[in-house]
Design a protein around this motif. Structure first.
Motif, mmCIF file in Angstrom:
data_model
loop_
_atom_site.group_PDB
_atom_site.id
_atom_site.type_symbol
_atom_site.label_atom_id
_atom_site.label_comp_id
_atom_site.label_asym_id
_atom_site.label_seq_id
_atom_site.Cartn_x
_atom_site.Cartn_y
_atom_site.Cartn_z
ATOM 1 N N ASP A 155 -74.372 45.842 88.936
ATOM 2 C CA ASP A 155 -74.505 44.816 89.964
ATOM 3 C C ASP A 155 -73.285 44.785 90.883
ATOM 4 O OD1 ASP A 155 -76.954 44.163 88.880
ATOM 5 O OD2 ASP A 155 -76.287 42.273 87.968
ATOM 6 N N SER A 156 -72.101 44.876 90.313
ATOM 7 C CA SER A 156 -70.888 44.823 91.152
ATOM 8 C C SER A 156 -70.759 46.082 92.008
ATOM 9 C CB SER A 156 -69.638 44.611 90.291
ATOM 10 O OG SER A 156 -69.392 45.733 89.475
ATOM 11 N N GLN A 157 -71.150 47.229 91.467
ATOM 12 C CA GLN A 157 -71.109 48.468 92.261
ATOM 13 C C GLN A 157 -72.112 48.415 93.402
ATOM 14 O OE1 GLN A 157 -71.627 51.689 89.496
ATOM 15 N NE2 GLN A 157 -69.636 51.348 88.513
ATOM 16 N N ALA A 158 -73.267 47.836 93.156
ATOM 17 C CA ALA A 158 -74.305 47.740 94.180
ATOM 18 C C ALA A 158 -73.861 46.856 95.336
ATOM 19 C CB ALA A 158 -75.594 47.193 93.569
ATOM 20 N N LEU A 159 -73.001 45.880 95.079
ATOM 21 C CA LEU A 159 -72.487 45.004 96.136
ATOM 22 C C LEU A 159 -71.482 45.729 97.030
ATOM 23 C CD1 LEU A 159 -71.997 41.671 94.177
ATOM 24 C CD2 LEU A 159 -73.670 42.127 95.965
ATOM 25 N N GLY A 160 -70.809 46.716 96.467
ATOM 26 C CA GLY A 160 -69.842 47.487 97.248
ATOM 27 C C GLY A 160 -68.506 46.774 97.470
ATOM 28 N N TYR A 161 -68.258 45.721 96.730
ATOM 29 C CA TYR A 161 -66.999 45.002 96.864
ATOM 30 C C TYR A 161 -66.026 45.463 95.792
ATOM 31 C CZ TYR A 161 -69.534 41.762 99.865
ATOM 32 O OH TYR A 161 -70.282 41.218 100.870
ATOM 33 N N SER A 162 -64.758 45.352 96.156
ATOM 34 C CA SER A 162 -63.716 45.689 95.186
ATOM 35 C C SER A 162 -62.567 44.721 95.365
ATOM 36 C CB SER A 162 -63.240 47.132 95.411
ATOM 37 O OG SER A 162 -62.163 47.413 94.568
#
Length: 164
Positions: A155-162
């Motif tokens: 889910d966090s990778q799919a958002l593209g935020y870091s």
């Protein structure tokens, strides 16, 4: 409700007529339930939440008819009350009248399927969301923990935020 029940009964001998335990003004449907049962109709009495309602309903059924007592166990739980003891007692009451089945209505989680079986319920209604959790049955909690963390990561990778 009586006119509608008679119309529904004409659809076939395998049709159950759903009748709420009371009307929208709060008036008991027990007299109607007894009247329809005397006509030999198969009934599904719904929106039941108390043992008094279970008892009155079962007592209203005529021997030799087939009926369902739908207790909204999920709504009982939503009120902060454990439905399991009530459902066990409801099952015992339903066993007193041959042809009477107990239905666990409004389940909220997969655990309710197992609770319904342990209580002696004959039927449980389930949403697809609950049934979709069946593959988790038998998995170790360690495995479910790993799968949960993996889901968080996807889910966090799919958002593209870091953060970094």
């Amino acid at each position: 409700m009586e006119e509608e029940a008679k119309k529904i009964a004409s659809w076939g001998s395998n049709v159950y007529i759903k009748i709420p335990i009371m009307n929208s003004q709060g008036e008991s449907s027990i007299p109607l339930i007894h009247k329809l049962s005397r006509l030999g109709y198969s009934l599904n009495i719904t929106a039941i939440l108390t043992l008094d309602q279970v008892r009155e309903t079962v007592d209203a059924f005529v021997s030799g008819t087939t009926n369902i007592v739908s207790v909204f166990a999920g709504r009982i739980a939503d009120s902060g009350v454990d439905p399991v003891p009530l459902m066990k007692e409801a099952a015992a009451i339903c066993l007193e009248k041959e042809g009477t089945e107990l239905l666990w209505a409004s389940p909220r989680e997969l655990l309710n399927i197992f609770q319904a079986e342990q209580c002696g319920c004959d039927i449980i209604t389930c949403t697809p969301a609950i049934l979709n959790k069946m593959p988790n049955v038998g998995k170790s909690l360690e495995q479910i923990s790993l799968e949960t963390v993996q889901m968080f990561s996807r889910d966090s990778q799919a958002l593209g935020y870091s953060i970094v």
